[in-house]
Structures are given as C-alpha cells and as structure tokens.
Design an enzyme around this catalytic site. Structure first.
Site, mmCIF file in Angstrom:
data_model
loop_
_atom_site.group_PDB
_atom_site.id
_atom_site.type_symbol
_atom_site.label_atom_id
_atom_site.label_comp_id
_atom_site.label_asym_id
_atom_site.label_seq_id
_atom_site.Cartn_x
_atom_site.Cartn_y
_atom_site.Cartn_z
ATOM 1 N N LYS A 1 33.755 72.360 47.636
ATOM 2 C CA LYS A 1 32.975 71.541 47.021
ATOM 3 C C LYS A 1 31.858 72.384 46.093
ATOM 4 C CE LYS A 1 33.571 67.340 49.324
ATOM 5 N NZ LYS A 1 33.493 66.481 50.555
ATOM 6 N N GLN B 1 28.279 65.593 54.392
ATOM 7 C CA GLN B 1 29.800 65.481 54.886
ATOM 8 C C GLN B 1 30.120 64.995 56.355
ATOM 9 O OE1 GLN B 1 32.252 67.378 52.788
ATOM 10 N NE2 GLN B 1 33.740 66.178 54.130
ATOM 11 N N ASP C 1 28.943 59.943 46.701
ATOM 12 C CA ASP C 1 30.183 59.645 47.560
ATOM 13 C C ASP C 1 30.377 58.136 47.327
ATOM 14 O OD1 ASP C 1 31.850 61.501 48.620
ATOM 15 O OD2 ASP C 1 30.575 61.626 50.426
#
Ligand code: NAP
Length: 282
Positions: free
Chosen positions: A53, A97, A120
């Site tokens: 990422k 994460q 997200d």
C-alpha cells in the site's frame, strides 16, 4: 477457453489516470492526497499488504505515513493515534490494517475513524451509504471486481449474478454493487443448498469463500464471467484462489487469475478512495 482478465494491466491503467489527476491537482492547489496506514503487531501477511500500500501511494504521487505499532499496543494508544490523524489536514485517508491482535476491539477502531477519512469504507456510515447507493467511498475489493467486469465490456444490467460469500468486506458489498448495476443478484454462503444449481445459473460468478480451488468447472455456466477473489496459501507457499483455474477456464468466457486478478485492484481502489477523500476537502 476463457480470456484471462489481467488485473495488473487494468490496475496499471487506473493508477496512471490517478497519477495524472494527482499531478494536476498539485499544480492547482499545491496539495497532495495523504494516506496514513496503521499496522499493529507482526502478522506477516499484513506486513506485506501494508508495504504494498505504501509503495502504491508513492507510485501515484500521494503523501503517505506508515505507523508500525507493537503487538502490546493498548486500545487507548491506538484510538489516540486515530484521533490525531482524524484532525491532521495532511491526511485524507486512514487505514488500520485488519486483523488486529485479539485484545484490540476492531469495531471500536472502525467507529473511531472519521467517516470522511474511512478509505476502507468499513465505517457503518459508509456501509449504509453503499446500501442506499449514495456512496462517497466504494468498498475496495468489490469496487475492483466491478472494474474488472467492466474491462470485459459486459453490461451487467439484467444478468444473473451469483456471489459466493457474505462477508461484510467482500460478499455483501459486492452483491450491493452488482444490484446497483442492475444485475439479478443471488448471494450464496455455507448454508446454501444445492450450490452447484445456483452457480450454474450465473452469467457473472464472483467467488469469495477462502477455500482453495473450491469452485470447479462443472459448477460454472458455459460462457460465464468468473471472478476469483480468494487468496489462499498452498502448503508449498504458492498463492491460489477459490476457483480451480484449470477446469474453470475451459468453461468460462472470462476469468481472473490468482495472483494477478483481483489482488492488484484492491489497492488501486484504496488509492481511488483516498483521491476522492482529498478532493472532498478542496
Ligand atoms: P470470510 O469472512 O471468511 O467469508 C467467507 C464466506 O464464504 C462466508 O460468507 C461463508 O459462509 C462462505 N463460505 C464458506 N464456506 C462455504 C461453502 N462451502 N459454500 C459456500 N459458501 C461458503 O472471508 P472474506 O473476508 O470474504 O474473504 C474471502 C476470500 O477472499 C479469502 O480467501 C480472502 O483471503 C480473500 N480476499 C481477497 C482480497 C483481495 O484483495 N484479493 C480481499 C479480501 C479478501 P457463512 O457466512 O455461512 O460462514
């Protein structure tokens, strides 16, 4: 024999457009999209995702910050960092994460992220917006799947779409996006009876189960588009999907490989959400 949908290529094309737009916005406003990525603990797969990422952010010209926190991090420490990032003008997207170490409550963390920075799209405000079709951010993996289907030139409208899997991250939002594209959508899960009968009806079959090579060619309708979201490690360390590629490619019209299909698109859609979040602040 099916045509292979090259996720790397589709992803590269989208990232080139993102890079160009980022440069143009920087020329105009003197600011860049900023993404903060938080990783807690030492999960090896998470470390790889996070590194990818960060690399992708740099590639398209974003500003990025990476926070590596030890396994022993308390919920108070994690929430304090998120609070600081929520208030930081350089940061437009925050990603923590998952999975988190067991002692940290994921729901609390998801709820703590400002919905305007929730790239997200896991915050209930954003999942709710997806449900009513008035979204700011699209869920990354399902949005990537939509781009891959689009790349085949297929019009989803009126097509029989079957999604196997009903997770909050993939299956459910995937079904919503296909429905919004006017597909006739069926969601299957572990309690579905006669799975093969259902999957055989699918013009578009999206598989997100987490079981290696589970869907075989005999479960697929001739000429279907097959999108394999699964990422499973074989004993020899190789990555494999939820679809048995060898038998499926003989029946499908288009199919995504693993690796090189859905995987690269997920990060690209995360970048897209960060760009969207940034543009909302201009
Ligand atoms: P998950 O939360 O474990 O959900 C799996 C789903 O599959 C559940 O809804 C489950 O049904 C269903 N299922 C399990 N066994 C089944 C069976 N025998 N028949 C029919 N349905 C069955 O997994 P997830 O997070 O959605 O992830 C799915 C896969 O996608 C994993 O391999 C994951 O690594 C991969 N993934 C890839 C990306 C990417 O970027 N490429 C991103 C996210 C996930 P129940 O609800 O009834 O238990």
């Amino acid at each position: 024999m099916a045509q292979i949908i090259n996720g790397k290529l589709v992803s590269q094309n989208v990232r080139e457009a993102q890079k160009k737009e980022t440069e143009e916005l920087f020329q105009k406003y003197g600011k860049k999209p900023g993404l903060a990525v938080i990783i807690v603990g030492e999960d090896p797969a998470s470390k790889v995702y996070v590194a990818n990422k960060e690399k992708a952010c740099i590639e398209v010209g974003f500003y990025s910050e990476l926070y590596r926190m030890p396994e022993s991090t308390t919920i108070e420490e994690l929430l304090a960092l998120i609070d600081r990032l929520n208030k930081d003008d350089k940061i437009h997207g925050i990603l923590c994460q998952l999975p988190l170490p067991k002692h940290l409550d994921e729901e609390k963390v998801i709820l703590a992220i400002d919905p305007n920075k929730d790239v997200d799209a896991f915050h209930p405000v954003n999942t709710g917006k997806i449900m009513i079709g008035n979204h700011s951010f699209l869920p990354c993996t399902p949005a990537g799947v939509m781009k891959l289907i689009e790349s085949t030139g297929t019009d989803i409208s009126g097509k029989e779409c079957v999604v196997i899997g009903r997770s909050n991250i993939v299956g459910k939002p995937q079904a919503m996006l296909l429905l919004q594209a006017n597909g006739t959508v069926t969601i299957c899960h572990s309690r579905t009876k006669n799975l093969k009968e259902v999957t055989k009806r699918a013009d578009i079959l999206v598989v997100a189960i987490g079981k290696a090579d589970f869907v075989t060619g005999d479960m697929i309708k001739e000429g279907a588009i097959v999108i394999d979201v699964g990422m499973n490690r074989r004993q020899d360390g190789k990555l494999t999907g939820d679809v048995d590629f060898e038998s499926a490619e003989k029946v499908a019209s288009y199919i995504t490989p693993v690796p090189g299909g859905v995987g690269p698109m997920t990060i690209t859609m995360l970048l897209q959400n960060t760009l969207t979040a940034f543009k909302q602040t201009l």
